[in-house]
Design a protein around this motif. Structure first.
Motif, PDB file in Angstrom:
ATOM      1  N   CYS A   1      39.037  21.066  19.928  1.00 37.19           N
ATOM      2  CA  CYS A   1      40.176  21.513  20.731  1.00 37.19           C
ATOM      3  C   CYS A   1      41.450  20.945  20.126  1.00 37.19           C
ATOM      4  CB  CYS A   1      40.028  21.036  22.173  1.00 37.19           C
ATOM      5  SG  CYS A   1      41.468  21.334  23.227  1.00 37.19           S
ATOM      6  N   THR A   2      42.446  21.777  19.970  1.00 35.10           N
ATOM      7  CA  THR A   2      43.760  21.290  19.576  1.00 35.10           C
ATOM      8  C   THR A   2      44.772  21.799  20.594  1.00 35.10           C
ATOM      9  OG1 THR A   2      44.142  23.185  18.129  1.00 35.10           O
ATOM     10  CG2 THR A   2      43.214  21.204  17.116  1.00 35.10           C
ATOM     11  N   TYR A   3      45.889  21.109  20.687  1.00 32.28           N
ATOM     12  CA  TYR A   3      46.891  21.492  21.668  1.00 32.28           C
ATOM     13  C   TYR A   3      48.278  21.281  21.071  1.00 32.28           C
ATOM     14  CZ  TYR A   3      47.039  16.446  22.375  1.00 32.28           C
ATOM     15  OH  TYR A   3      47.146  15.096  22.173  1.00 32.28           O
TER      16      TYR A   3
ATOM     17  N   PHE B   1      35.587  24.412  28.612  1.00 27.06           N
ATOM     18  CA  PHE B   1      37.018  24.645  28.473  1.00 27.06           C
ATOM     19  C   PHE B   1      37.750  23.329  28.259  1.00 27.06           C
ATOM     20  CE2 PHE B   1      37.344  29.095  29.496  1.00 27.06           C
ATOM     21  CZ  PHE B   1      36.288  29.353  30.344  1.00 27.06           C
ATOM     22  N   CYS B   2      38.596  23.315  27.270  1.00 28.85           N
ATOM     23  CA  CYS B   2      39.524  22.215  27.070  1.00 28.85           C
ATOM     24  C   CYS B   2      40.784  22.536  27.878  1.00 28.85           C
ATOM     25  CB  CYS B   2      39.840  22.115  25.570  1.00 28.85           C
ATOM     26  SG  CYS B   2      41.012  20.836  25.112  1.00 28.85           S
ATOM     27  N   ALA B   3      41.389  21.524  28.476  1.00 35.49           N
ATOM     28  CA  ALA B   3      42.553  21.781  29.320  1.00 35.49           C
ATOM     29  C   ALA B   3      43.568  20.661  29.207  1.00 35.49           C
ATOM     30  CB  ALA B   3      42.123  21.954  30.781  1.00 35.49           C
ATOM     31  N   PHE B   4      44.805  21.020  29.459  1.00 33.43           N
ATOM     32  CA  PHE B   4      45.951  20.128  29.277  1.00 33.43           C
ATOM     33  C   PHE B   4      46.804  20.176  30.533  1.00 33.43           C
ATOM     34  CE2 PHE B   4      49.406  18.361  26.682  1.00 33.43           C
ATOM     35  CZ  PHE B   4      50.511  18.735  27.423  1.00 33.43           C
TER      36      PHE B   4
ATOM     37  N   PHE C   1      41.542  17.278  29.476  1.00 31.52           N
ATOM     38  CA  PHE C   1      40.280  17.400  30.193  1.00 31.52           C
ATOM     39  C   PHE C   1      39.318  18.302  29.419  1.00 31.52           C
ATOM     40  CE2 PHE C   1      41.972  15.894  34.279  1.00 31.52           C
ATOM     41  CZ  PHE C   1      43.324  16.161  34.141  1.00 31.52           C
ATOM     42  N   TRP C   2      38.046  18.079  29.662  1.00 26.88           N
ATOM     43  CA  TRP C   2      37.016  19.058  29.337  1.00 26.88           C
ATOM     44  C   TRP C   2      36.336  19.429  30.648  1.00 26.88           C
ATOM     45  CZ3 TRP C   2      35.946  21.802  25.083  1.00 26.88           C
ATOM     46  CH2 TRP C   2      36.487  21.377  23.854  1.00 26.88           C
ATOM     47  N   TYR C   3      36.323  20.743  30.923  1.00 26.69           N
ATOM     48  CA  TYR C   3      35.626  21.278  32.088  1.00 26.69           C
ATOM     49  C   TYR C   3      34.452  22.115  31.593  1.00 26.69           C
ATOM     50  CZ  TYR C   3      39.185  20.055  35.572  1.00 26.69           C
ATOM     51  OH  TYR C   3      40.028  19.373  36.427  1.00 26.69           O
ATOM     52  N   LYS C   4      33.433  22.148  32.417  1.00 26.61           N
ATOM     53  CA  LYS C   4      32.220  22.916  32.136  1.00 26.61           C
ATOM     54  C   LYS C   4      32.098  24.007  33.195  1.00 26.61           C
ATOM     55  CE  LYS C   4      27.236  22.017  32.553  1.00 26.61           C
ATOM     56  NZ  LYS C   4      26.235  20.932  32.727  1.00 26.61           N
ATOM     57  N   GLN C   5      31.755  25.228  32.769  1.00 20.40           N
ATOM     58  CA  GLN C   5      31.545  26.322  33.711  1.00 20.40           C
ATOM     59  C   GLN C   5      30.172  26.933  33.470  1.00 20.40           C
ATOM     60  OE1 GLN C   5      34.031  29.904  33.443  1.00 20.40           O
ATOM     61  NE2 GLN C   5      34.225  29.898  35.674  1.00 20.40           N
ATOM     62  N   PRO C   6      29.192  26.551  34.279  1.00 20.20           N
ATOM     63  CA  PRO C   6      27.862  27.141  34.145  1.00 20.20           C
ATOM     64  C   PRO C   6      27.868  28.558  34.716  1.00 20.20           C
ATOM     65  CG  PRO C   6      27.922  25.571  35.953  1.00 20.20           C
ATOM     66  CD  PRO C   6      29.263  25.530  35.313  1.00 20.20           C
ATOM     67  N   PRO C   7      26.760  29.274  34.613  1.00 18.37           N
ATOM     68  CA  PRO C   7      26.712  30.650  35.134  1.00 18.37           C
ATOM     69  C   PRO C   7      27.058  30.770  36.616  1.00 18.37           C
ATOM     70  CG  PRO C   7      24.863  30.244  33.684  1.00 18.37           C
ATOM     71  CD  PRO C   7      25.560  28.921  33.851  1.00 18.37           C
ATOM     72  N   SER C   8      26.952  29.699  37.369  1.00 14.87           N
ATOM     73  CA  SER C   8      27.310  29.742  38.796  1.00 14.87           C
ATOM     74  C   SER C   8      28.808  29.927  39.016  1.00 14.87           C
ATOM     75  CB  SER C   8      26.872  28.448  39.483  1.00 14.87           C
ATOM     76  OG  SER C   8      27.633  27.351  38.995  1.00 14.87           O
TER      77      SER C   8
END
Lengths: 117, 117
Positions: free
Chosen positions: A23-25, A91-94, A35-42
């Motif tokens: 990830c770059t920003y 997802f990487c987030a800022f 942040f790093w967020y995870k989004q499973p199929p749910s």
């Protein structure tokens, strides 16, 4: 304006192996969170790990760790001992942090990680 | 409640109809966010509430979109005269956003999937 770039749309890793998501920003701010967020199929987004920009020490949460390079504006996620349950979109987030108030979270386009048995 | 709750979970509507999407944030969270996620894509910021006011509504794509929040609690996102391009998952998130208690972490609901026929 802030931008977040994830250059790997898809990745795969064998169970128990290690994988690194990049990830770059881009920002002109000096005080911010990553942040790093995870989004499973749910569909529900779950926080994996966070890093304050003023801290030089890389954050670690169990099998998850980051490599934060502030000068290079790079924030990669390393997953050790990958498990099948780690399969998800990451997802990487800022987020800027101005005057004690957080602002909107800006997300990258995501990396679909598949852990193979 | 224990987490962020969104309703309806799924909504199918005809082009031109109005829809309302509801978000119940975590009790005590002062900040509330709406994001849009199109299929296979990242999160697109729509609007941010601090208390009942919206200091940042820069992401609302057109005047057909509006949102309000009352009692520093429930928020409603309204889309008027829906178009097919409005089809997406609409995610709500809340955050504890008070000075030293502010960690920047967002807690997400499971989203409302909107399909415009």
């Amino acid at each position: 304006a802030q931008t977040v770039t994830q250059s790997q749309p898809e990745m795969s890793v064998q169970e128990a192996e290690t994988v690194t998501l990049s990830c770059t920003y881009d920002t002109s701010e000096s005080n911010y969170y990553l942040f790093w967020y995870k989004q499973p199929p749910s569909r529900q987004m779950i926080l994996v790990i966070r890093q304050e920009a003023y801290k030089q020490q890389n954050a670690t949460e169990n099998r998850f760790s980051v490599n934060f390079q502030k000068a290079a504006k790079s924030f990669s996620l390393k997953i050790s001992d990958s498990q099948l349950g780690d399969t998800a979109m990451y997802f990487c987030a800022f987020m800027t942090h101005v005057g004690g108030s957080a602002r909107q979270l800006t997300f990258g386009s995501g990396t679909q990680l598949t852990v193979l048995p | 409640g224990a987490g962020v709750s969104q309703s309806p979970s799924n909504k199918v509507t005809e082009k031109g109809k109005d829809v309302e999407l509801r978000c119940d944030p975590i009790s005590g969270h002062t900040a509330l966010y709406w994001y849009r996620q199109r299929l296979g894509q990242g999160l697109e910021f729509l609007i941010y509430f601090q208390g009942n006011s919206a200091p940042d509504k820069s992401g609302l794509p057109s005047d057909r979109f509006s949102a309000e929040r009352t009692g520093e609690s429930v928020s409603t996102l309204t889309i008027q005269r829906t178009q097919q391009e409005d089809s997406a998952v609409y995610l709500c998130a809340s955050s504890l956003n008070r000075g030293s208690l502010n960690t920047g972490e967002l807690f997400f609901g499971e989203g409302s999937r909107l399909t415009v026929l």
